[in-house]
Design an enzyme around this catalytic site. Structure first.
Site, PDB file in Angstrom:
ATOM      1  N   GLN A   1       0.854  -1.195   0.000  1.00 55.00           N
ATOM      2  CA  GLN A   1       0.000   0.000   0.000  1.00 55.00           C
ATOM      3  C   GLN A   1       0.892   1.249   0.000  1.00 55.00           C
ATOM      4  OE1 GLN A   1      -2.372   1.619   3.340  1.00 55.00           O
ATOM      5  NE2 GLN A   1      -4.160   1.347   2.010  1.00 55.00           N
TER       6      GLN A   1
ATOM      7  N   TYR B   1      -5.992  10.883   3.580  1.00 60.16           N
ATOM      8  CA  TYR B   1      -4.622  11.229   3.196  1.00 60.16           C
ATOM      9  C   TYR B   1      -4.600  11.966   1.851  1.00 60.16           C
ATOM     10  CZ  TYR B   1      -3.856   8.527   7.330  1.00 60.16           C
ATOM     11  OH  TYR B   1      -3.911   8.103   8.633  1.00 60.16           O
TER      12      TYR B   1
ATOM     13  N   ARG C   1      -7.487   2.124  -2.993  1.00 57.91           N
ATOM     14  CA  ARG C   1      -8.358   2.072  -1.814  1.00 57.91           C
ATOM     15  C   ARG C   1      -9.105   3.392  -1.651  1.00 57.91           C
ATOM     16  NH1 ARG C   1      -7.893   0.521   4.622  1.00 57.91           N
ATOM     17  NH2 ARG C   1      -9.265  -1.250   4.351  1.00 57.91           N
TER      18      ARG C   1
ATOM     19  N   GLY D   1      -9.112  -6.442   9.257  1.00 56.64           N
ATOM     20  CA  GLY D   1      -7.979  -5.711   9.805  1.00 56.64           C
ATOM     21  C   GLY D   1      -7.660  -6.172  11.208  1.00 56.64           C
ATOM     22  N   ARG D   2      -8.325  -5.562  12.194  1.00 59.91           N
ATOM     23  CA  ARG D   2      -7.995  -5.836  13.591  1.00 59.91           C
ATOM     24  C   ARG D   2      -7.947  -7.316  13.953  1.00 59.91           C
ATOM     25  NH1 ARG D   2     -11.731  -0.776  15.196  1.00 59.91           N
ATOM     26  NH2 ARG D   2     -12.601  -1.455  13.198  1.00 59.91           N
TER      27      ARG D   2
HETATM   28  C1  LIG Z   1      -3.744  -0.522  13.802  1.00 59.16           C
HETATM   29  C2  LIG Z   1      -4.424  -0.117  12.513  1.00 59.16           C
HETATM   30  C3  LIG Z   1      -3.678   0.469  11.512  1.00 59.16           C
HETATM   31  C4  LIG Z   1      -4.271   0.798  10.290  1.00 59.16           C
HETATM   32  N1  LIG Z   1      -3.491   1.294   9.271  1.00 59.16           N
HETATM   33  C5  LIG Z   1      -4.018   1.458   8.037  1.00 59.16           C
HETATM   34  C6  LIG Z   1      -3.185   1.770   6.933  1.00 59.16           C
HETATM   35  O1  LIG Z   1      -1.943   1.873   7.035  1.00 59.16           O
HETATM   36  N2  LIG Z   1      -3.780   1.936   5.713  1.00 59.16           N
HETATM   37  C7  LIG Z   1      -5.147   1.809   5.560  1.00 59.16           C
HETATM   38  O2  LIG Z   1      -5.644   1.983   4.441  1.00 59.16           O
HETATM   39  N3  LIG Z   1      -5.954   1.492   6.587  1.00 59.16           N
HETATM   40  C8  LIG Z   1      -5.422   1.285   7.806  1.00 59.16           C
HETATM   41  N4  LIG Z   1      -6.238   0.868   8.837  1.00 59.16           N
HETATM   42  C9  LIG Z   1      -7.661   0.563   8.576  1.00 59.16           C
HETATM   43  C10 LIG Z   1      -7.843  -0.933   8.260  1.00 59.16           C
HETATM   44  O3  LIG Z   1      -7.253  -1.267   7.015  1.00 59.16           O
HETATM   45  C11 LIG Z   1      -9.336  -1.352   8.204  1.00 59.16           C
HETATM   46  O4  LIG Z   1      -9.970  -0.651   7.160  1.00 59.16           O
HETATM   47  C12 LIG Z   1     -10.050  -1.073   9.520  1.00 59.16           C
HETATM   48  O5  LIG Z   1      -9.292  -1.563  10.617  1.00 59.16           O
HETATM   49  C13 LIG Z   1     -11.434  -1.715   9.542  1.00 59.16           C
HETATM   50  O6  LIG Z   1     -11.350  -3.115   9.422  1.00 59.16           O
HETATM   51  P1  LIG Z   1     -11.548  -4.071  10.735  1.00 59.16           P
HETATM   52  O7  LIG Z   1     -12.828  -3.636  11.369  1.00 59.16           O
HETATM   53  O8  LIG Z   1     -11.584  -5.450  10.171  1.00 59.16           O
HETATM   54  O9  LIG Z   1     -10.368  -3.810  11.625  1.00 59.16           O
HETATM   55  C14 LIG Z   1      -5.662   0.578  10.084  1.00 59.16           C
HETATM   56  C15 LIG Z   1      -6.407   0.021  11.115  1.00 59.16           C
HETATM   57  C16 LIG Z   1      -5.818  -0.345  12.311  1.00 59.16           C
HETATM   58  C17 LIG Z   1      -6.653  -1.007  13.371  1.00 59.16           C
END
Ligand SMILES: Cc1cc2nc3c(=O)[nH]c(=O)nc-3n(C[C@H](O)[C@H](O)[C@H](O)COP(=O)(O)O)c2cc1C
Length: 366
Positions: free
Chosen positions: A99, A185, A232, A321-322
């Site tokens: 990414q 961003y 994205r 993600g999480r």
């Molecule tokens: C610790 C953390 C760091 C993240 N960093 C990014 C990132 O670098 N780029 C991005 O597009 N989204 C980032 N996100 C968003 C996640 O990609 C995702 O869209 C979001 O956590 C929702 O998905 P989930 O509910 O399954 O966690 C981040 C989320 C978390 C929790």
């Protein structure tokens, strides 16, 4: 069952064993030189059971940074370190895309030699802070400052840097890139009329606000091929001061443009942390009809919610993600209905192996 989360999927030249994507997650463990940590190969390889991994966001060039200890891919040392990551993932049978981001106004003078960060317009995002490591070595949130407006030469240089970073990513062995046009961003700052008040060819009409993204995609696809390029988007987030007078109209044009440019993947972030809402069903249908490539969604998905969208034919892949943080073998746990571990919030950003590479797979937990 076809359409299930656990069925294979062909993504360009890649054979994905399941429809589960590891969502991009910043973990802030790189060096000050933006070289990824030597723990990164193990971290990503542990998660190679995902159909596809999207890395944490990676800086495209100097001045693209907005948070401490985030990695880049614009020097030979950074690119070499990423080669070790792709190698480790591929050896474990996985697939991984990089990414690429520029954080724009979501940054701080500490990353710009004391100058203001660059943005489409000099508008301070309300209630926005970045995570930074202070002189004492402790991480914490620091408020953003009013950015400065980028001029045409800087825009052109930034477009070129996206293409160079994409070329570096392919040289490092990545299976493709995902351009970060979401979550407030730089690219999204250009798209939305709340953050873009320019009066030149990069602001005003939707077509003008789309110009920066279009030029970035054209440059990146010229460098590495459209079949390796994804984007994205986060149509409904409001964090980091993101607003638009007509998000549906704007993002429909974005989807149409990305279709015309032939990009392979659209990844909708419906939720960033706890900000955002699931896309309305009509939006999903309208965008599905307009885009012939792969559609990925992310945002608090569960097996049931993911399966419903897959079976309705509205998405191809679902990102988590999480849940991937504390469950390196998440696809296996979801497939067998095994309990999910909870991550430790104090080790999300910064630090070393603790809370990063020390979460065990279910089979080895005992
Ligand atoms: C610790 C953390 C760091 C993240 N960093 C990014 C990132 O670098 N780029 C991005 O597009 N989204 C980032 N996100 C968003 C996640 O990609 C995702 O869209 C979001 O956590 C929702 O998905 P989930 O509910 O399954 O966690 C981040 C989320 C978390 C929790």
């Amino acid at each position: 069952m076809s359409g299930s989360l656990f069925s294979p999927y062909r993504l360009g030249g890649l054979e994905l064993p399941n429809r589960i994507v590891m969502a991009p997650m910043t973990r802030a463990r790189s060096g000050e030189d933006e070289v990824p940590s030597d723990l990164a190969p193990a971290y990503y390889a542990q998660r190679a059971g995902a159909g596809l991994i999207v890395t944490e966001a990676i800086q495209i060039g100097p001045g693209a940074k907005g948070y401490s200890r985030t990695p880049g891919i614009h020097t030979p040392a950074q690119t070499a370190a990423w080669s070790a990551v792709t190698d480790a993932v591929h050896r474990r049978g996985g697939r991984i895309v990089a990414q690429l981001w520029h954080t724009g106004r979501v940054s701080h003078p500490m990353f710009h030699g004391g100058d203001r960060p660059p943005a489409p317009s000099a508008i301070l995002p309300a209630d926005t802070a970045i995570w930074a490591v202070g002189p004492d070595g402790a991480g914490g949130m620091v408020p953003c400052v009013e950015p400065r407006e980028m001029d045409r030469a800087e825009i052109a240089a930034t477009v070129a840097r996206f293409a160079a970073a994409a070329a570096n990513a392919v040289a490092a062995g990545f299976d493709g890139v995902e351009l970060h046009a979401a979550n407030g961003y730089l690219i999204e700052q250009f798209l939305r009329d709340g953050s873009n008040r320019r009066t030149d060819a990069y602001g005003g009409s939707v077509d003008n606000r789309l110009r920066f993204l279009t030029e970035v995609v054209e440059a990146v696809t010229a460098a590495i091929g459209a079949e390796r390029t994804g984007v994205r988007l986060s149509p409904l987030i409001t964090l980091k001061g993101m607003s638009d007078s007509d998000p549906y109209g704007l993002f429909t044009r974005v989807v149409e443009r990305l279709q015309a440019l032939g990009v392979a993947r659209l990844h909708f972030a419906e939720d960033d942390w706890d900000n955002g809402t699931p896309l309305p069903a009509e939006w999903r249908k309208a965008w599905r009809e307009r885009f012939s490539g792969t559609i990925i969604v992310a945002g608090r998905y569960t097996v049931d919610r993911a399966t419903a969208l897959l079976e309705a034919g509205l998405v191809d892949l679902v990102a988590f993600g999480r849940p991937f943080i504390a469950n390196p073998d998440l696809p296996e746990r979801l497939r067998h209905g095994l309990p999910l571990a909870e991550f430790r919030a104090d080790s999300l950003f910064g630090g070393g192996a603790a809370g990063y590479t020390d979460y065990p797979a279910a089979g080895s937990a005992a």
